[in-house]
Design a protein around this motif. Sequence first.
Motif, short mmCIF file in Angstrom:
data_model
loop_
_atom_site.label_atom_id
_atom_site.label_comp_id
_atom_site.label_asym_id
_atom_site.label_seq_id
_atom_site.Cartn_x
_atom_site.Cartn_y
_atom_site.Cartn_z
N PHE A 10 -10.56 4.34 8.55
CA PHE A 10 -10.31 4.32 9.55
C PHE A 10 -9.31 3.11 9.05
CE2 PHE A 10 -12.58 7.43 12.09
CZ PHE A 10 -11.89 8.07 12.42
N ASN A 11 -10.07 1.92 9.03
CA ASN A 11 -10.09 1.01 8.25
C ASN A 11 -9.42 0.44 6.64
OD1 ASN A 11 -8.88 -0.90 10.89
ND2 ASN A 11 -10.73 -0.26 11.29
N PRO A 12 -9.29 1.09 6.03
CA PRO A 12 -9.47 0.58 4.82
C PRO A 12 -8.56 -0.83 4.02
CG PRO A 12 -8.06 2.65 4.50
CD PRO A 12 -8.42 2.29 5.59
N LYS A 13 -9.50 -1.77 3.07
CA LYS A 13 -8.57 -2.85 2.81
C LYS A 13 -8.10 -2.93 1.59
CE LYS A 13 -11.90 -6.35 5.14
NZ LYS A 13 -12.53 -5.00 5.36
N THR A 14 -8.32 -1.61 0.93
CA THR A 14 -7.95 -0.98 -0.34
C THR A 14 -7.55 0.69 0.08
OG1 THR A 14 -9.41 -1.28 -1.97
CG2 THR A 14 -8.29 -2.96 -1.85
N ILE A 15 -6.42 1.06 -1.04
CA ILE A 15 -5.83 2.04 -1.03
C ILE A 15 -5.82 3.12 -1.98
CG2 ILE A 15 -4.21 4.90 0.02
CD1 ILE A 15 -5.02 2.69 2.47
N ALA A 16 -6.02 3.38 -2.39
CA ALA A 16 -5.56 4.15 -4.26
C ALA A 16 -4.89 5.96 -3.60
CB ALA A 16 -6.18 4.60 -5.26
N ASN A 33 4.91 7.31 0.42
CA ASN A 33 6.01 6.82 1.61
C ASN A 33 5.44 6.57 3.06
OD1 ASN A 33 9.13 7.22 1.61
ND2 ASN A 33 8.61 8.22 2.85
N ASN A 34 4.92 7.29 3.17
CA ASN A 34 4.32 7.12 4.58
C ASN A 34 3.79 5.42 4.81
OD1 ASN A 34 5.05 9.07 5.63
ND2 ASN A 34 3.20 10.17 5.79
N LEU A 35 2.52 6.15 3.14
CA LEU A 35 1.69 4.23 3.67
C LEU A 35 2.37 3.10 3.51
CD1 LEU A 35 -1.27 5.35 0.77
CD2 LEU A 35 -1.07 4.17 3.28
N LEU A 36 3.37 2.70 2.87
CA LEU A 36 4.83 1.83 2.80
C LEU A 36 5.49 1.52 4.15
CD1 LEU A 36 6.02 2.46 -0.87
CD2 LEU A 36 4.26 0.47 -0.32
N ALA A 37 6.07 2.94 4.70
CA ALA A 37 6.69 2.95 6.13
C ALA A 37 5.60 2.34 6.87
CB ALA A 37 7.37 4.20 6.01
N GLU A 38 4.41 2.42 6.89
CA GLU A 38 3.84 2.19 8.31
C GLU A 38 3.44 0.58 8.42
OE1 GLU A 38 1.07 3.05 12.11
OE2 GLU A 38 2.34 4.16 10.01
N GLY A 39 3.75 -0.28 6.64
CA GLY A 39 3.39 -1.88 6.67
C GLY A 39 2.34 -1.25 6.20
N PHE A 40 0.98 -0.51 5.45
CA PHE A 40 -0.53 -1.38 5.38
C PHE A 40 -0.87 -2.42 4.48
CE2 PHE A 40 -3.77 -0.84 2.32
CZ PHE A 40 -4.59 -0.67 3.37
N GLN A 137 -2.58 -0.19 10.53
CA GLN A 137 -1.25 0.09 9.99
C GLN A 137 -1.40 1.15 8.48
OE1 GLN A 137 -0.20 -4.37 9.63
NE2 GLN A 137 2.05 -3.70 10.08
N VAL A 138 -2.57 2.15 9.12
CA VAL A 138 -2.60 3.43 7.90
C VAL A 138 -2.30 4.73 7.97
CG1 VAL A 138 -4.67 4.42 6.95
CG2 VAL A 138 -5.09 1.67 7.06
N ASN A 139 -0.77 4.90 7.53
CA ASN A 139 -0.77 6.37 7.87
C ASN A 139 -0.92 6.68 6.56
OD1 ASN A 139 0.51 8.96 8.14
ND2 ASN A 139 2.52 8.09 8.48
N ALA A 140 -2.43 7.48 6.10
CA ALA A 140 -2.58 8.14 4.82
C ALA A 140 -2.21 9.88 4.98
CB ALA A 140 -4.04 7.66 4.82
N SER A 141 -1.30 10.65 5.19
CA SER A 141 -0.83 11.62 5.74
C SER A 141 0.34 12.39 5.50
CB SER A 141 -1.30 11.71 7.29
OG SER A 141 0.25 11.38 7.60
#
Length: 901
Positions: A10-16, A33-40, A137-141
Amino acid sequence: MGLQTLKHFFNPKTIAVIGASVQPHRAGYLVMNNLLAEGFNGPIMPVTPKYRSVHGVLAYKTIADLPITPELAVICTNEFRIAEILPALAEKGCKSAIIVTTPSDASLSDEIYLLAKSLNIRLLGMSSLGLINPHAQVNASLAHCSALKGNIAFISQSAAVCTTVLDWANSKQIGFSAFISLGDAQDIGFAELLDYLARDSKTQSILLYVDSIKNAREFLSAARAISQHKSVLVIKSGSSQLGAKAAALHSKGQFGHDSVYDAAIKRAGMLRVHDLHELFAAVETLAYSNYLHGERLAIITNGGGLGIMAVDNLVTEGGRLAELDAPLLSKLDSCLPKNWSRNNPIDMIGDADPKRYATALSHLMDSDQVDAILIMHSPSALSDSQNSAKAIIEVIKNHPKRKQINILTNWTGEEAARPARTLFTQAKIPTFRTPKGAVTAFMHLVQYRRNKKLLLETPTTLPENLVYDTTYAHQYITDVVHPETLSTKLDTYLATPLLAAYHLNTIKTEVANDEEQALALGKEIGFPLAVKINSPDIEYKSQVHGVILNINNQQELFLGLSAINKRVKSLLPEARLTGFTLQKMVASGIGLELRVMIKQDPTFGPIIAVSQESDARDLQTTLENAVVALPPLNMALARYLMIQGIKDNKIKIKRAAQDFDMDAVCLMLTRISQMLLDNPEIKDLDLNPVLVVGDQVTILDSQIHLALASEGYFGQLAISPYPKQLEEDVLLRNGQSVLVRPITAEDEARHQLFDAALTEEDRYKRYFSQRGKMSHEEMAMLTQIDYEREMAFIAVRLDENSEQETLAVVRASIDPDNIDAEFAMIVRSDLQGLGLGKLMLDKLIRYQKTKGTLYLTGMTMLSNVGMATLAKKLGFEVQRDIEEGVINMSLSLKKAENIEQ
């Protein structure tokens, strides 16, 4: 469980993103695309050997190349690569992964989950759409759009339902605190997520889309815990038999019965909706409504027909109209036309203008006669739709009771009504297109309130002198199902001793080995008689017409026995005949006849069902015509079961049965529940019929199927029963014996007396402040505990009236990961110094060790030296925090266990 690891989802600081891609329509492309668009706001690290960068972000060829450890990995690759990816992630230190890949091979899927478990990696998926947390601001979907910020969490086993709900919510400007697609849910499932969301300050309500449940006890335990302070709505697919099978296949779960799911959802204090339309209405109502304090609905309308339709829907669904008292009628008279309805629904006539709407609404909100208001409007050239909506919004916005009264609106029509409905949506006021939709939404609030109230209802205390002979009952079962006899079926005659051990009355019954003995017994019992064939090869006697009723004399008995014998030999010539059962007939047409059953559900285990359908055979048909409950039952739950059955017309009360004693029926159901708890060998029970005349409950026919221990069948109840094995008699220093036992819901009244009898000093030490008498809701929370995740032991003794009184209590709240249990204890002032506190705390320590809890911790005031001294004697580390004014106590249960060994 591992709630600490869930924060990385739910609250990752880093995502691969493993398998990131530049090819549209690929999973790796959509996730990036979703991660970047959400502004993570953190490093997003694409991993792919094919591209130097993805969406302008530098890519890494392998997981080992990543410069830092990802807290969350989203795996978007071919399923056959996952077995290589997971060890690489473990090597890098990543412990959380979402798998959006859909497996084609079930065995491969199982291998992946086993591998992840061995590597200590938590998985969301496979076949997951992913996860969205708008607040982080996480949209990992793979979703086609993002979610707005809000306070509703949505968890779904269906990716298709996820995208549908998301699309609708955005159109309604409804936001979410979390949006989770479970996928296969072989690791992270509903229970763990409910526990996490219970502690999430951003989440106020939870919506679940359920295909099937894998661990019923974990799910219900988590649901009951969160339902006490947050609303939970469930849409359960598979209400039909074929639909249920399809749902189970979709989620790789078990095929369960819909009526049992329904009972479980209600028992946990959740609210069930039955389709997406209802779900959307419920979401909107939840998002914008206050907690419903009562059920009285007032209706304002500019069209009498609309109001009547709403009332019809309300009555059909079991709702309640508010009554308008004289002062309220007088106020409405002053602002409405002379020909207004002077009744609820309040028909303000077709020319109602914005002022009329606003004034009438203000008077209703001022009144204490209503809990909710439905405001309706039909298109009219004489009534301004948009300005009326604006006037209503202004009244609600400025009224002091805006957070106490629920407002729903129904602007009917399409083009003419759409601008007004948009205004209501923007103002966060629930709005609906039809009267039925608005009333259904209101009834969602009502049913949720009722379910929550049931969760806290105090049951009637059973008679204290009612002692069940459990030792005899269990020994009887052991003897009857002795391996040499292999008898697993108890008909009425054999079942009678077991039923009698639980004070369940049966009709006088005798068994004859042959016709000659049957004739002699018939004369002894007395006429009229019922006679039934006995055969181990005949499951249902009606197959061979093997029951004859109303035998009035010896001649009829002789002819009846001969007729049964002939029919059996004709219809089932291979069947072995072992004799006859003879029973005294009771007067027909008198009293209430019920069929009471214990059946086995593949998901929730043993259930108790009540109906009046005596001929239903297959389980599906039986449960469709029955009202169902999960054991254990107490008197309050049994009463609710019966009332629900009467309301649903599954139990019909005819004139001859109207004087039946409800308490007697509830006591019978509670005894049956206890019999099941004490004797888990009972696989199936069918009491058919049970006759209730006044307060006399008599079982006329019974059949019990037992499971041999060698079969390995001992069904686990979905709800943890009262742990009677934890009862313990202890001696105080003055030689007095007291009983230490787990607390029960029936203890509320005596616990209230115990709390009220505490001295001001003791109350201050216990609660860290002065506080008054506890409310019913507060006391219910203390006494109606879930033994699966908390424990409270009380010490009791008999007072001068031979009734139990509470002397002391020690309780522990266990975190969902079972790492830490926080305890609190208090002993009545006049019993302090007798060693009771030490006995109570020692009892809790021993219990938490058996649970595998790692630490037992507590806190007390600096002035409570006695508590600190006792804790130190029992091995606690005691530290004084002068700045906070408290003493912290901590015991490592593993260390204490090692010392003992």
